[in-house]
Design a protein around this motif. Structure first.
Motif, PDB file in Angstrom:
ATOM      1  N   GLY A 147      25.518  55.022  31.619  1.00 27.94           N
ATOM      2  CA  GLY A 147      26.000  53.503  32.166  1.00 27.94           C
ATOM      3  C   GLY A 147      27.367  53.382  32.455  1.00 27.94           C
ATOM      4  N   ALA A 148      28.011  54.158  31.143  1.00 28.82           N
ATOM      5  CA  ALA A 148      29.459  54.198  31.389  1.00 28.82           C
ATOM      6  C   ALA A 148      29.865  55.019  32.310  1.00 28.82           C
ATOM      7  CB  ALA A 148      30.066  54.692  29.930  1.00 28.82           C
ATOM      8  N   PHE A 149      29.312  56.299  32.650  1.00 32.64           N
ATOM      9  CA  PHE A 149      29.720  57.159  33.631  1.00 32.64           C
ATOM     10  C   PHE A 149      29.659  56.745  34.987  1.00 32.64           C
ATOM     11  CE2 PHE A 149      28.706  60.567  36.667  1.00 32.64           C
ATOM     12  CZ  PHE A 149      29.721  61.145  36.615  1.00 32.64           C
ATOM     13  N   ALA A 150      28.474  55.894  35.146  1.00 33.39           N
ATOM     14  CA  ALA A 150      28.328  55.190  36.487  1.00 33.39           C
ATOM     15  C   ALA A 150      29.636  54.228  36.780  1.00 33.39           C
ATOM     16  CB  ALA A 150      27.022  54.422  36.551  1.00 33.39           C
ATOM     17  N   ALA A 151      29.732  53.361  35.569  1.00 33.89           N
ATOM     18  CA  ALA A 151      30.799  52.425  35.856  1.00 33.89           C
ATOM     19  C   ALA A 151      32.247  52.911  36.246  1.00 33.89           C
ATOM     20  CB  ALA A 151      30.964  51.519  34.562  1.00 33.89           C
ATOM     21  N   HIS A 152      32.544  54.046  35.280  1.00 33.53           N
ATOM     22  CA  HIS A 152      33.771  54.717  35.442  1.00 33.53           C
ATOM     23  C   HIS A 152      34.003  55.912  36.121  1.00 33.53           C
ATOM     24  CE1 HIS A 152      35.000  51.516  32.538  1.00 33.53           C
ATOM     25  NE2 HIS A 152      33.783  51.649  31.851  1.00 33.53           N
ATOM     26  N   GLY A 153      33.080  56.795  36.176  1.00 33.79           N
ATOM     27  CA  GLY A 153      33.069  58.105  36.718  1.00 33.79           C
ATOM     28  C   GLY A 153      32.718  58.113  38.305  1.00 33.79           C
ATOM     29  N   MET A 154      32.013  57.038  38.763  1.00 33.07           N
ATOM     30  CA  MET A 154      31.401  57.150  40.001  1.00 33.07           C
ATOM     31  C   MET A 154      32.266  56.058  40.998  1.00 33.07           C
ATOM     32  SD  MET A 154      27.408  57.725  38.894  1.00 33.07           S
ATOM     33  CE  MET A 154      26.805  58.541  40.588  1.00 33.07           C
ATOM     34  N   ALA A 155      33.353  55.939  40.802  1.00 38.07           N
ATOM     35  CA  ALA A 155      33.894  55.197  41.805  1.00 38.07           C
ATOM     36  C   ALA A 155      34.194  55.470  43.365  1.00 38.07           C
ATOM     37  CB  ALA A 155      35.509  54.906  41.241  1.00 38.07           C
ATOM     38  N   GLY A 156      34.213  54.604  43.808  1.00 38.27           N
ATOM     39  CA  GLY A 156      34.585  54.884  45.682  1.00 38.27           C
ATOM     40  C   GLY A 156      33.365  54.292  46.210  1.00 38.27           C
ATOM     41  N   SER A 157      33.384  53.935  47.279  1.00 38.93           N
ATOM     42  CA  SER A 157      32.274  53.284  48.241  1.00 38.93           C
ATOM     43  C   SER A 157      31.332  54.300  48.570  1.00 38.93           C
ATOM     44  CB  SER A 157      33.015  52.595  49.218  1.00 38.93           C
ATOM     45  OG  SER A 157      33.625  53.481  50.293  1.00 38.93           O
ATOM     46  N   GLU A 158      31.782  55.762  48.862  1.00 34.09           N
ATOM     47  CA  GLU A 158      30.828  56.549  49.102  1.00 34.09           C
ATOM     48  C   GLU A 158      29.864  56.886  47.755  1.00 34.09           C
ATOM     49  OE1 GLU A 158      33.916  59.047  47.004  1.00 34.09           O
ATOM     50  OE2 GLU A 158      34.108  57.457  48.678  1.00 34.09           O
ATOM     51  N   MET A 159      30.301  56.297  46.673  1.00 39.06           N
ATOM     52  CA  MET A 159      29.269  56.625  45.458  1.00 39.06           C
ATOM     53  C   MET A 159      28.518  55.352  45.111  1.00 39.06           C
ATOM     54  SD  MET A 159      29.718  59.914  44.626  1.00 39.06           S
ATOM     55  CE  MET A 159      29.113  59.990  42.885  1.00 39.06           C
ATOM     56  N   ASP A 160      28.612  54.349  45.992  1.00 35.41           N
ATOM     57  CA  ASP A 160      27.867  52.956  45.735  1.00 35.41           C
ATOM     58  C   ASP A 160      26.405  53.273  45.487  1.00 35.41           C
ATOM     59  OD1 ASP A 160      30.231  51.681  45.584  1.00 35.41           O
ATOM     60  OD2 ASP A 160      29.983  50.654  47.575  1.00 35.41           O
ATOM     61  N   TYR A 161      25.594  53.777  46.373  1.00 35.77           N
ATOM     62  CA  TYR A 161      24.212  54.204  46.450  1.00 35.77           C
ATOM     63  C   TYR A 161      23.819  54.771  45.152  1.00 35.77           C
ATOM     64  CZ  TYR A 161      19.479  55.442  47.329  1.00 35.77           C
ATOM     65  OH  TYR A 161      17.958  55.756  47.441  1.00 35.77           O
ATOM     66  N   ALA A 162      24.412  55.972  44.850  1.00 37.40           N
ATOM     67  CA  ALA A 162      24.394  56.750  43.539  1.00 37.40           C
ATOM     68  C   ALA A 162      24.608  56.094  42.508  1.00 37.40           C
ATOM     69  CB  ALA A 162      25.076  58.116  43.689  1.00 37.40           C
ATOM     70  N   ARG A 163      25.748  55.404  42.391  1.00 37.47           N
ATOM     71  CA  ARG A 163      26.011  54.543  41.017  1.00 37.47           C
ATOM     72  C   ARG A 163      24.976  53.506  40.875  1.00 37.47           C
ATOM     73  NH1 ARG A 163      31.159  53.198  42.244  1.00 37.47           N
ATOM     74  NH2 ARG A 163      30.461  51.295  43.441  1.00 37.47           N
ATOM     75  N   GLY A 164      24.457  52.766  41.877  1.00 42.06           N
ATOM     76  CA  GLY A 164      23.572  52.046  41.694  1.00 42.06           C
ATOM     77  C   GLY A 164      22.158  52.475  41.226  1.00 42.06           C
TER      78      GLY A 164
END
Length: 124
Positions: free
Chosen positions: A19-36
Motif C-alpha cells: 500500500g505504501a509502495f502504491a501511494a509513494h512509488g507508483m506516481a504518475g498518471s501512466e501508473m494510475d491503473y496499476a496503482r489502483g
C-alpha cells in the motif's frame, strides 16, 4: 492456529508495504491503473490479515474449531488468488490473471460464511 497468526502478521506487513509502495512509488498518471490494482489488493489483503488474526483468537472459544480452521485457509486462498492476481496484473502486466481473481473472491466469501457458521454453532 499458529499458522493463522503467522500468516496474519506476514500478510499484514506485506499489505502495508505494498500500500505504501502504491501511494509513494507508483506516481504518475501512466501508473494510475496499476496503482489502483495494488491499492485494492493491499486493502483486501490487510482486511483479511486482520480476519486471520481474529480467527486465531477465537479458537479457544469455539468447541469444534473445524469451521474456523477452514475459514482461515479459505481467507488465505483468497489472499493468494485475489490479491495475487491483482499484483500480477499491476506489476507484471499479465492480464490473464484477471480470470483467477474470482476464485479468490469466492474463497473470501466462503471464509466469511464459515466464520459465521462457526459463530452460529458456538453462540446460536
Amino acid at each position: 492456529m499458529r499458522i493463522s497468526v503467522v500468516m496474519a502478521g506476514l500478510n499484514g506487513a506485506m499489505a502495508v508495504a505494498l500500500g505504501a509502495f502504491a501511494a509513494h512509488g507508483m506516481a504518475g498518471s501512466e501508473m494510475d491503473y496499476a496503482r489502483g490494482l495494488v491499492e485494492k489488493g493491499a486493502h483486501y489483503q490487510l482486511v483479511h490479515a486482520v480476519a486471520l488474526a481474529a480467527i486465531a483468537g477465537l479458537v479457544h472459544h469455539v468447541p469444534d474449531e473445524k469451521f474456523l480452521r477452514i475459514a482461515a485457509y479459505a481467507m488465505l486462498v483468497g489472499i493468494i488468488f485475489f490479491c495475487g492476481s491483482l499484483y500480477a496484473i499491476a506489476f507484471g502486466g499479465i492480464s490473464a490473471f484477471g480470470a483467477v481473481a474470482p476464485i479468490g473472491g469466492f474463497a473470501f466469501i466462503g471464509g466469511w460464511l464459515l466464520l459465521a457458521a462457526a459463530g452460529y454453532r458456538r453462540f446460536g
